[in-house]
Each structure stands twice: as C-alpha cells, then as structure tokens.
Write a protein that holds these residues in place. Structure first.
Motif, PDB file in Angstrom:
ATOM      1  N   ILE A 208      65.028 -18.414 -25.393  1.00 47.60           N
ATOM      2  CA  ILE A 208      64.511 -18.527 -24.027  1.00 47.60           C
ATOM      3  C   ILE A 208      63.001 -18.726 -24.150  1.00 47.60           C
ATOM      4  CG2 ILE A 208      64.255 -17.455 -21.748  1.00 47.60           C
ATOM      5  CD1 ILE A 208      67.181 -17.813 -22.445  1.00 47.60           C
ATOM      6  N   VAL A 209      62.537 -19.850 -23.669  1.00 47.74           N
ATOM      7  CA  VAL A 209      61.124 -20.199 -23.775  1.00 47.74           C
ATOM      8  C   VAL A 209      60.435 -19.822 -22.465  1.00 47.74           C
ATOM      9  CG1 VAL A 209      59.485 -22.085 -24.099  1.00 47.74           C
ATOM     10  CG2 VAL A 209      61.685 -22.121 -25.300  1.00 47.74           C
ATOM     11  N   ASP A 210      59.381 -19.047 -22.572  1.00 51.64           N
ATOM     12  CA  ASP A 210      58.588 -18.700 -21.398  1.00 51.64           C
ATOM     13  C   ASP A 210      57.443 -19.710 -21.320  1.00 51.64           C
ATOM     14  OD1 ASP A 210      57.940 -16.625 -19.269  1.00 51.64           O
ATOM     15  OD2 ASP A 210      56.053 -16.730 -20.392  1.00 51.64           O
ATOM     16  N   SER A 211      57.478 -20.569 -20.302  1.00 56.62           N
ATOM     17  CA  SER A 211      56.468 -21.617 -20.167  1.00 56.62           C
ATOM     18  C   SER A 211      55.420 -21.173 -19.146  1.00 56.62           C
ATOM     19  CB  SER A 211      57.151 -22.922 -19.722  1.00 56.62           C
ATOM     20  OG  SER A 211      56.189 -23.934 -19.531  1.00 56.62           O
ATOM     21  N   ALA A 212      54.287 -20.680 -19.656  1.00 59.66           N
ATOM     22  CA  ALA A 212      53.213 -20.159 -18.804  1.00 59.66           C
ATOM     23  C   ALA A 212      52.143 -21.229 -18.609  1.00 59.66           C
ATOM     24  CB  ALA A 212      52.604 -18.919 -19.439  1.00 59.66           C
ATOM     25  N   TYR A 213      51.518 -21.225 -17.445  1.00 58.44           N
ATOM     26  CA  TYR A 213      50.520 -22.259 -17.176  1.00 58.44           C
ATOM     27  C   TYR A 213      49.564 -21.809 -16.084  1.00 58.44           C
ATOM     28  CZ  TYR A 213      52.821 -23.241 -12.774  1.00 58.44           C
ATOM     29  OH  TYR A 213      53.339 -23.120 -11.512  1.00 58.44           O
ATOM     30  N   GLN A 214      48.528 -22.607 -15.932  1.00 60.17           N
ATOM     31  CA  GLN A 214      47.495 -22.357 -14.934  1.00 60.17           C
ATOM     32  C   GLN A 214      46.831 -23.712 -14.672  1.00 60.17           C
ATOM     33  OE1 GLN A 214      44.968 -19.329 -16.444  1.00 60.17           O
ATOM     34  NE2 GLN A 214      43.370 -19.612 -14.912  1.00 60.17           N
ATOM     35  N   VAL A 215      46.565 -24.017 -13.411  1.00 58.78           N
ATOM     36  CA  VAL A 215      45.919 -25.294 -13.079  1.00 58.78           C
ATOM     37  C   VAL A 215      44.561 -25.014 -12.454  1.00 58.78           C
ATOM     38  CG1 VAL A 215      46.121 -27.485 -11.831  1.00 58.78           C
ATOM     39  CG2 VAL A 215      48.184 -26.328 -12.634  1.00 58.78           C
ATOM     40  N   ILE A 216      43.545 -25.721 -12.926  1.00 60.71           N
ATOM     41  CA  ILE A 216      42.194 -25.577 -12.376  1.00 60.71           C
ATOM     42  C   ILE A 216      41.801 -26.926 -11.773  1.00 60.71           C
ATOM     43  CG2 ILE A 216      39.763 -25.113 -12.965  1.00 60.71           C
ATOM     44  CD1 ILE A 216      41.206 -23.637 -15.524  1.00 60.71           C
ATOM     45  N   PHE A 217      41.550 -26.943 -10.482  1.00 61.22           N
ATOM     46  CA  PHE A 217      41.240 -28.191  -9.793  1.00 61.22           C
ATOM     47  C   PHE A 217      39.735 -28.414  -9.699  1.00 61.22           C
ATOM     48  CE2 PHE A 217      45.462 -27.090  -8.277  1.00 61.22           C
ATOM     49  CZ  PHE A 217      46.107 -28.310  -8.299  1.00 61.22           C
ATOM     50  N   ASP A 218      39.342 -29.686  -9.808  1.00 62.44           N
ATOM     51  CA  ASP A 218      37.965 -30.057  -9.500  1.00 62.44           C
ATOM     52  C   ASP A 218      38.061 -31.155  -8.447  1.00 62.44           C
ATOM     53  OD1 ASP A 218      35.434 -31.123  -9.297  1.00 62.44           O
ATOM     54  OD2 ASP A 218      35.005 -30.966 -11.447  1.00 62.44           O
ATOM     55  N   ALA A 219      38.090 -30.737  -7.182  1.00 63.25           N
ATOM     56  CA  ALA A 219      38.368 -31.652  -6.070  1.00 63.25           C
ATOM     57  C   ALA A 219      37.338 -32.782  -5.987  1.00 63.25           C
ATOM     58  CB  ALA A 219      38.422 -30.879  -4.754  1.00 63.25           C
ATOM     59  N   ASP A 220      36.068 -32.452  -6.243  1.00 67.07           N
ATOM     60  CA  ASP A 220      35.015 -33.467  -6.160  1.00 67.07           C
ATOM     61  C   ASP A 220      35.262 -34.599  -7.147  1.00 67.07           C
ATOM     62  OD1 ASP A 220      33.782 -32.063  -4.212  1.00 67.07           O
ATOM     63  OD2 ASP A 220      32.260 -31.148  -5.521  1.00 67.07           O
ATOM     64  N   GLN A 222      38.066 -35.362  -8.438  1.00 69.30           N
ATOM     65  CA  GLN A 222      39.470 -35.803  -8.365  1.00 69.30           C
ATOM     66  C   GLN A 222      40.207 -35.582  -9.685  1.00 69.30           C
ATOM     67  OE1 GLN A 222      39.500 -39.850  -6.450  1.00 69.30           O
ATOM     68  NE2 GLN A 222      40.297 -38.531  -4.829  1.00 69.30           N
ATOM     69  N   THR A 223      39.851 -34.508 -10.350  1.00 72.03           N
ATOM     70  CA  THR A 223      40.511 -34.188 -11.619  1.00 72.03           C
ATOM     71  C   THR A 223      41.084 -32.775 -11.565  1.00 72.03           C
ATOM     72  OG1 THR A 223      38.501 -33.319 -12.615  1.00 72.03           O
ATOM     73  CG2 THR A 223      38.949 -35.666 -12.961  1.00 72.03           C
ATOM     74  N   ALA A 224      41.922 -32.498 -12.532  1.00 67.73           N
ATOM     75  CA  ALA A 224      42.458 -31.152 -12.688  1.00 67.73           C
ATOM     76  C   ALA A 224      42.677 -30.919 -14.174  1.00 67.73           C
ATOM     77  CB  ALA A 224      43.764 -30.992 -11.921  1.00 67.73           C
ATOM     78  N   GLN A 225      42.739 -29.643 -14.533  1.00 69.52           N
ATOM     79  CA  GLN A 225      43.036 -29.291 -15.908  1.00 69.52           C
ATOM     80  C   GLN A 225      44.209 -28.315 -15.861  1.00 69.52           C
ATOM     81  OE1 GLN A 225      40.383 -26.551 -18.058  1.00 69.52           O
ATOM     82  NE2 GLN A 225      40.125 -28.156 -19.605  1.00 69.52           N
ATOM     83  N   SER A 226      45.222 -28.541 -16.704  1.00 67.87           N
ATOM     84  CA  SER A 226      46.305 -27.559 -16.778  1.00 67.87           C
ATOM     85  C   SER A 226      46.346 -27.010 -18.198  1.00 67.87           C
ATOM     86  CB  SER A 226      47.643 -28.166 -16.364  1.00 67.87           C
ATOM     87  OG  SER A 226      48.057 -29.176 -17.248  1.00 67.87           O
ATOM     88  N   ILE A 227      46.473 -25.689 -18.259  1.00 67.28           N
ATOM     89  CA  ILE A 227      46.502 -24.993 -19.552  1.00 67.28           C
ATOM     90  C   ILE A 227      47.908 -24.408 -19.708  1.00 67.28           C
ATOM     91  CG2 ILE A 227      45.422 -23.173 -20.957  1.00 67.28           C
ATOM     92  CD1 ILE A 227      43.037 -23.367 -18.902  1.00 67.28           C
ATOM     93  N   HIS A 228      48.477 -24.524 -20.898  1.00 71.45           N
ATOM     94  CA  HIS A 228      49.876 -24.143 -21.114  1.00 71.45           C
ATOM     95  C   HIS A 228      50.046 -23.311 -22.376  1.00 71.45           C
ATOM     96  CE1 HIS A 228      51.227 -27.243 -18.189  1.00 71.45           C
ATOM     97  NE2 HIS A 228      50.114 -27.825 -18.576  1.00 71.45           N
ATOM     98  N   GLN A 229      50.945 -22.342 -22.274  1.00 72.03           N
ATOM     99  CA  GLN A 229      51.348 -21.558 -23.446  1.00 72.03           C
ATOM    100  C   GLN A 229      52.853 -21.389 -23.414  1.00 72.03           C
ATOM    101  OE1 GLN A 229      49.723 -17.671 -23.933  1.00 72.03           O
ATOM    102  NE2 GLN A 229      47.752 -18.409 -24.689  1.00 72.03           N
TER     103      GLN A 229
END
Lengths: 248, 248
Positions: A208-220, A222-229
């Motif tokens: 069972i894989v636990d897919s953890a993540y977090q998204v950080i938006f930079d609206a100005d 128009q980009t975003a960064q997603s971090i995954h473990q």
C-alpha cells in the motif's frame, strides 16, 4: 562519443489524457523502450545483464518539458548513455517533433543491482563498453527535493497490472500515484514544465503506497510547484518535485 | 462486403504482464485504435460523428483467445464493421501473428448515443455507409452472463488517467478492475480463453467502482470460470464472464 539510438512513435489516444496530450507515464514507458532497444542492439539487453546476476535500476529522472507530445503526432525518442563513474551510469533522452523541435529532455541515472543481495554493484566494464560512454570521476548532483511541510495523502494499492514484462512495478506507475492525487481542475489547468524525481526503494506487488503531496501556487507567475513523497509503511520509496505552468 | 482495415503492432514490455504476454487492457486499446483509424480513413472519425451530436458507445465484447500475443512479437490487428440493424452496429476484430495464425477473435457491438440526451439513437446511414456493412434485421444475442451467487468484492476509485484522449473512462480500464481482484497466483497460473462482457452504464471520473467476482474451478478439466459485476452505488455498470485455462 556516446552512441545515439532513436525510435519513432505515433502517440495513440490511450496514451493521452483528456487534454489530448501524452501522459507522463506513457512518455516514460516509450522512453525506456528506446533505451532497451539500444541495449538489445548492442547485445547488452536484459538477458546479458541478468546472466551476470545483475539488473538495471533507475534512481533519478530530471525532465524539462517545452511541451508535451499531442494525440496523433509522430515523435522521435532518442537516447544515449552519456557517461559513467564507479557506481552511476548517466543516460540522456530527448523527444523531438517531426520538424526536429525539442519537446522534452530527460536526464537519468541508472545503477546495476546484484539480483541476489539487492545491493548496488560497481559498474561492470563489459556491460557498459559498447555504449561508448565517457568515463568520469565526478558524481552528478541533482537539485534537492523540498520537504513536505503540510502534506495531504491518498493510499494506492499496487495492482497486478502495475507489474510489467520486466517483472517489476513499472516506474511509470509512480507518476500515476503522484499525479492522480492532484485534482481534475488542477490537471486540466496546469501542465508540467520540470520534474525532479528520485527513486529510493523498490515497491512490490500488494504494497500500500501512501502518496503524500503539497501544492504551492504562485498566482502572479501563473505557476505552481507540487512536492511529492511516496512511502510504504514508514519507508520513503520515492520523492519528487514538479513545476507547473498554466496551459496556453 | 465490409471493408477490412489492418494495423501492425509490436508488443512493448509495458503492454505485457509478468507472464510476458500482452495484457487484455493493452490488447483492447490497440484494437480500438485500429477501428478509429479505419473510421478516420473513411472520413467518419470522431469529429464527423460528434458534429452530428453523436458518439459511439461499445455495449458488448466477446473474445475468443487461442493464445495471447507475446512480448516483442509483431502482430496484425484487423477489423471490419460486418453488419448493422436499426440500433446496433456489429464489428469484428481479429489478431494474427506474423505467419497469419489467428490468436484472438473479438465480436463487438457499438451503438450511437446522442451526446446531449445520452440516449441511444437509430443508426445514421451517413455515418455507416462508407464501411459497406450488411444491413440486417435480426438482433444478435450473446450468451447470458451467469449471476453471482457468492461474491467477494473490492473498491476501485476512477483515476484521472483512467480517462483517455477520447475524454471517457477508457473501456480497457474495466479489465483492470475485473482482473486485479483475482490474485497473483491465479493470474500467473491461468490464462483467459474466452470472455463475454457487457457494458450497461457509463462510469465517470471520481466514481467508486465496486468490482465483485466469484471464481468456479474445474480442477479435472484444468479450467476455471470467473464471473464479474461492476457497480457504482447500486447501479450495475458492467458484467462479464471469463473462461480460464491452466497455462502451458
């Protein structure tokens, strides 16, 4: 100079998402097919490597994406084993459209694992020689993957068809687990422009894989960064960081 | 006589399971690609059909499998739209090896759905004419799928990548949900020889699919039968029966 090997590929509907762009899992799968065909053409395919009691394991990918291939498009996947040192083999991939425009560039790291002890072995000259890679002393460093400070997660059970003809969980499947946690709105609004991924530990059938993540938006911007473990129980198996840009 | 259309396909490692045989989901995907290419070649592709406010929906497959294609093998996928009546279009597929030996035969039923009302429409002559199918009055009956008397089940959440470039849950994905419930030992011991599947209702992104099944063994004959039902809440979406035989 390292030998270059290329295959042509027409992007099928089942390799595309609803944006009609080739998915990252499909792209990775075809890319690895190109490297396997090169190895076979040099008589250094999996039969040769396994006969030495070894197997290739991929530890890193860094993808730089100008644009993703589109449904129906015929594209060229090229690869070369650029360099190696005592433990690591560096292989580049690049994807071009029919006009020769670069769409995607991938740098990767492969290691040879002892099939019995599951430990990394030094690079065997008889395996690597035909690729005409450069022998180097330095170890290539990849950018550090940021820590998760406020993660959300979702579980994925490894399925029978996540194992491939190479008898492992296909490493393209990790991209399914990482990306599916992002929601429909995000995945139809943003597209990836850069991916840094590190594979730390093999994942097996039934885990069972636990897919953890977090998204950080930079609206100005128009980009975003997603971090995954990705973890199995408390063991970190894979981590990644994606940079995203609002689609044109 | 209905026009025959063929494509050649080399089976890639990522289309194979650990038995090094092409998986049913991959086989179905390539098969449908052949029919889409035929439609495109006759100017009856999805753009033409969608422009009329219609979309194709598959309601049945019946597969007869002599043997599954193997890793690396180059195979021919052929298809023809054999016949149609007021509501149903019948399309055959067959897969042959390089020597022309028949590996798999598939009979299928397609209907045209109104994209707004989601209701089945009568077959439109301007859509079907170029395929040179035979117009018939009779309705083809498929074998009844047995009821589940003692089912076990497992839930599957529809993932973003289960949607394809056609913007629907790819119907090959149903085979993942049906087969993954069978365990590793079963899937490495038995191979399918016959499949009867009926699609009753569309499944959508985010749905939780309950994949229920039951396996009946006939040890003397070295065969097994698996019966499957997929439901979303209490709505039956798909049912199937597989016949299996111990692998050579």
């Amino acid at each position: 100079m390292a030998q270059i090997y290329s295959i042509m590929h027409q992007v099928a509907y089942y390799e595309c998402d609803i944006n009609q762009q080739m998915t990252l899992p499909s792209l990775i799968q075809v890319m690895i097919k190109a490297s396997e065909e090169q190895s076979d053409s040099l008589n250094r395919g999996s039969a040769f490597v396994n006969h030495l009691g070894l197997g290739w394991v991929i530890t890193n990918y860094e993808l730089t994406i100008q644009r993703l291939p589109r449904l129906g498009e015929t594209i060229r996947f090229s690869t070369k084993a650029t360099a190696y040192n005592k433990f690591f083999c560096y292989r580049d991939f690049y994807i071009e459209d029919e006009q020769g425009n670069r769409l995607v560039t991938v740098e990767s790291v492969f290691v040879l694992m002892d099939l019995v002890t599951r430990k990394i072995k030094t690079v065997d000259e008889q395996v690597i020689a035909p690729f005409e890679s450069e022998k180097i002393n330095r170890i290539k460093r990849f950018e550090k993957i940021p820590a998760l400070t406020n993660p959300t997660s979702q579980p994925y059970r490894v399925r029978f068809y996540d194992l491939d003809g190479n008898q492992h969980v296909n490493n393209a499947i990790y991209f399914h687990w990482m990306l599916d946690v992002l929601d429909y709105e995000f995945l139809t609004k943003y597209q990836p422009t850069h991916v840094q991924i590190r594979f730390d530990k093999e994942i097996e059938y039934g885990n069972i894989v636990d897919s953890a993540y977090q998204v950080i938006f930079d609206a100005d911007a128009q980009t975003a960064q997603s971090i995954h473990q990705m973890k199995v129980a408390d063991q970190l198996c894979c981590e990644a960081v994606f940079t995203w840009h609002v689609m044109d």
